[in-house]
Scaffold this motif. Structure first.
Motif, PDB file in Angstrom:
ATOM      1  N   ASN A   1       1.375  -1.024   0.058  1.00 37.19           N
ATOM      2  CA  ASN A   1       0.327  -0.361  -0.066  1.00 37.19           C
ATOM      3  C   ASN A   1       0.991   1.209  -0.392  1.00 37.19           C
ATOM      4  O   ASN A   1       1.316   1.349   0.560  1.00 37.19           O
ATOM      5  N   LEU A   2       0.943   1.853  -1.057  1.00 38.18           N
ATOM      6  CA  LEU A   2       1.454   3.270  -1.098  1.00 38.18           C
ATOM      7  C   LEU A   2       0.494   4.624  -0.109  1.00 38.18           C
ATOM      8  O   LEU A   2      -0.699   4.357  -0.215  1.00 38.18           O
ATOM      9  N   PRO A   3       1.485   5.453   0.043  1.00 45.50           N
ATOM     10  CA  PRO A   3       0.352   6.432   0.977  1.00 45.50           C
ATOM     11  C   PRO A   3      -0.493   7.175   0.624  1.00 45.50           C
ATOM     12  O   PRO A   3       0.316   7.617  -1.232  1.00 45.50           O
ATOM     13  N   ALA A   4      -1.519   7.697   0.633  1.00 40.95           N
ATOM     14  CA  ALA A   4      -2.337   8.446  -0.301  1.00 40.95           C
ATOM     15  C   ALA A   4      -1.944   9.266   0.435  1.00 40.95           C
ATOM     16  O   ALA A   4      -2.635   9.821   0.817  1.00 40.95           O
ATOM     17  N   MET A   5      -1.352  10.442  -0.770  1.00 43.97           N
ATOM     18  CA  MET A   5      -1.466  11.644  -1.053  1.00 43.97           C
ATOM     19  C   MET A   5      -1.931  12.187  -1.719  1.00 43.97           C
ATOM     20  O   MET A   5      -2.473  13.751  -1.588  1.00 43.97           O
TER      21      MET A   5
ATOM     22  N   ARG B   1       8.573   5.954   2.913  1.00 47.38           N
ATOM     23  CA  ARG B   1       8.955   6.014   4.198  1.00 47.38           C
ATOM     24  C   ARG B   1       7.606   6.264   4.349  1.00 47.38           C
ATOM     25  O   ARG B   1       7.368   5.123   5.523  1.00 47.38           O
ATOM     26  N   GLY B   2       6.715   5.607   3.682  1.00 47.98           N
ATOM     27  CA  GLY B   2       5.047   5.299   3.977  1.00 47.98           C
ATOM     28  C   GLY B   2       3.922   3.903   3.483  1.00 47.98           C
ATOM     29  O   GLY B   2       2.961   3.432   4.144  1.00 47.98           O
ATOM     30  N   ILE B   3       5.482   3.441   2.834  1.00 42.89           N
ATOM     31  CA  ILE B   3       4.562   2.036   2.679  1.00 42.89           C
ATOM     32  C   ILE B   3       4.281   0.946   3.184  1.00 42.89           C
ATOM     33  O   ILE B   3       4.911   1.372   4.367  1.00 42.89           O
TER      34      ILE B   3
END
Length: 473
Positions: free
Chosen positions: A320-324, A399-401
């Motif tokens: 999951n990638l950080p939702a930007m 860093r947020g994965i």
């Protein structure tokens, strides 16, 4: 124009003269007539020299080194040499950069850039000596600031330094993203997933191994950049117009380069053949190649992140990638992998301009390459956008994965690929039959192995454990 407006214009400008005639220059400008003409002629990128502080500082370092060498040879008085060095130091300190107004892409092989520096340094020096801007009889842009020099040795020397300075932040960004990827490798060390080749299921691995590989893949890039920077530190300062050293005193070149090493803190050295060095852009091509190599790896990394996070319901969705930001103006709930996408685009830009740089380097004719400004513009810009994009990818994405461990396990359980790991335990024939049955039935390999009592649940768990996967890597 009324007499009042004419008087007002005269108050706001000063008149300077060159071989083409007179030209009005803003009265408070540190630049002079040749810079003014270049600004009028070249309105191409919208990026003036000041856009890259490293280049301004490097020009000042070269001019300061030249002043020291000229002073040592008795070509500048104590007063003039001191004024020039003081003026250069203010530029090195970051002051007056807004006065470097010439577009990075320009005709003249960098003459406009060199003259912009000469004029600004002259006028800063004049002010320090108690004179008005433009009173060049006291400190002249050409006779004093540019003494024993030519654009053809000053400009490429300053550009080489600027690129080496710009590379330092790039190397730092690479180091930081490597650490972040390696940290994710540790975090995901127990997450079993399927490895894939040619977009097809291959054999099991851990998500940690995948992220460690990402980190390792960037491992040699700082070394590659260092090697390229070492080539850039060989300069032609003192070669003047074409490398013969015309208008420079004997011994000036070695002394100027020694002074430049002292001022810049870089291991600069004098090229063996100054005539060859005046036209050769090989070191710039090598540096561009190191950036292209880095861009290729970053683009592959970004592609993989986008694939691994695809979905979230109908794709791989293993991470999951950080939702930007919201991803669509029409599809509610959609979130796109915007950070890796931006990294991809930066990489494409670097790859494309590597071709531009190569063509510009090849365009050298006889004793000079007039296309140097295009090379310098692209290399400095590529360093900047790579540094910024890597920082973006690191801080806003890597860093947020998080891992979608359940999804990874489902893929392993349902994959035909895990049968390869079972061959040593159930034999090739059994493995082939199980694989064929799984393909036809849609059932999972592990499920069929259990049904046929070929292995126990405990044995399957041990064979497919992250520990076993790591041992077999």
């Amino acid at each position: 124009m009324t007499s009042e407006s004419t008087t007002e214009q005269q108050k706001n400008t000063r008149i300077e003269h060159d071989l083409l005639g007179d030209q009005a220059v803003p009265a408070d400008a540190l630049y002079g007539i040749q810079t003014q003409r270049a600004k009028q002629n070249f309105d191409i990128t919208g990026m003036p020299i000041s856009h890259f502080p490293e280049l301004v500082k490097s020009l000042a370092m070269v001019k300061a080194a030249a002043a020291r060498a000229n002073h040592s040879h008795g070509l500048l008085t104590d007063e003039k040499a001191g004024a020039i060095q003081d003026a250069c130091q203010t530029l090195i300190n970051g002051e007056h950069h807004d006065q470097f107004i010439v577009d990075l892409i320009q005709g003249g092989a960098g003459t406009s850039t060199n003259m912009n520096a000469n004029e600004v340094i002259a006028n800063i020096g004049l002010k320090k000596l108690g004179h008005e801007y433009g009173q060049y009889t006291h400190l002249h842009p050409n006779n004093d600031i540019n003494r024993s020099q030519s654009t053809n040795d000053v400009y490429p020397t300053a550009a080489r330094l600027a690129i080496v300075f710009a590379a330092q932040s790039l190397k730092s960004a690479i180091g930081n993203i490597q650490k972040s990827l390696a940290a994710k490798g540790e975090e995901f060390s127990d997450v079993l997933k399927m490895g894939r080749t040619q977009m097809q299921d291959a054999v099991p691995m851990t998500l940690g191994q995948e992220f460690h590989a990402f980190a390792s893949d960037l491992g040699g890039e700082r070394t590659s950049i260092d090697h390229a920077c070492a080539q850039l530190c060989e300069v032609n300062l003192g070669g003047t117009a074409i490398g013969t050293g015309i208008n420079a005193p004997s011994g000036y070149a070695s002394l100027a380069v020694s002074e430049l090493a002292d001022i810049s803190g870089l291991p600069v050295s004098l090229a063996d053949d100054l005539i060859a060095a005046s036209a050769d852009m090989g070191a710039f091509v090598t540096f561009s190649g190191s950036l292209k190599r880095l861009a290729v790896k970053l683009s592959k990394l970004s592609n993989d992140l986008r694939l691994l996070s695809s979905g979230p319901r109908t794709g791989l969705a293993e991470i999951n990638l950080p939702a930007m930001q919201p991803g669509s103006s029409i599809m509610p709930g959609k979130v796109n992998p915007v950070i890796p996408e931006a990294m991809n685009q930066t990489a494409f830009q670097v790859m494309g301009t590597d071709t531009t740089i190569t063509m510009a380097a090849e365009a050298a004719q006889l004793q000079l390459n007039a296309m140097e400004p295009l090379i310098i513009y692209n290399l400095l810009n590529n360093c900047r956008i790579l540094s910024q994009s890597i920082k973006m990818l690191d801080e806003l994405c890597i860093r947020g994965i998080t891992a979608n461990e359940d999804r990874c396990n489902q893929h392993v359980e349902n994959s035909i690929g895990i049968v390869t790991a079972l061959v040593p335990h159930i034999g090739y024939d059994n493995a082939s039959r199980i694989a064929g049955h799984a393909l036809l039935s849609g059932l999972g390999v592990a499920e069929l192995v259990r049904k046929e009592d070929l292995l126990t649940d405990e044995q399957l768990a041990e064979i497919l454990s992250p520990k076993a996967m790591l041992q077999s890597s």
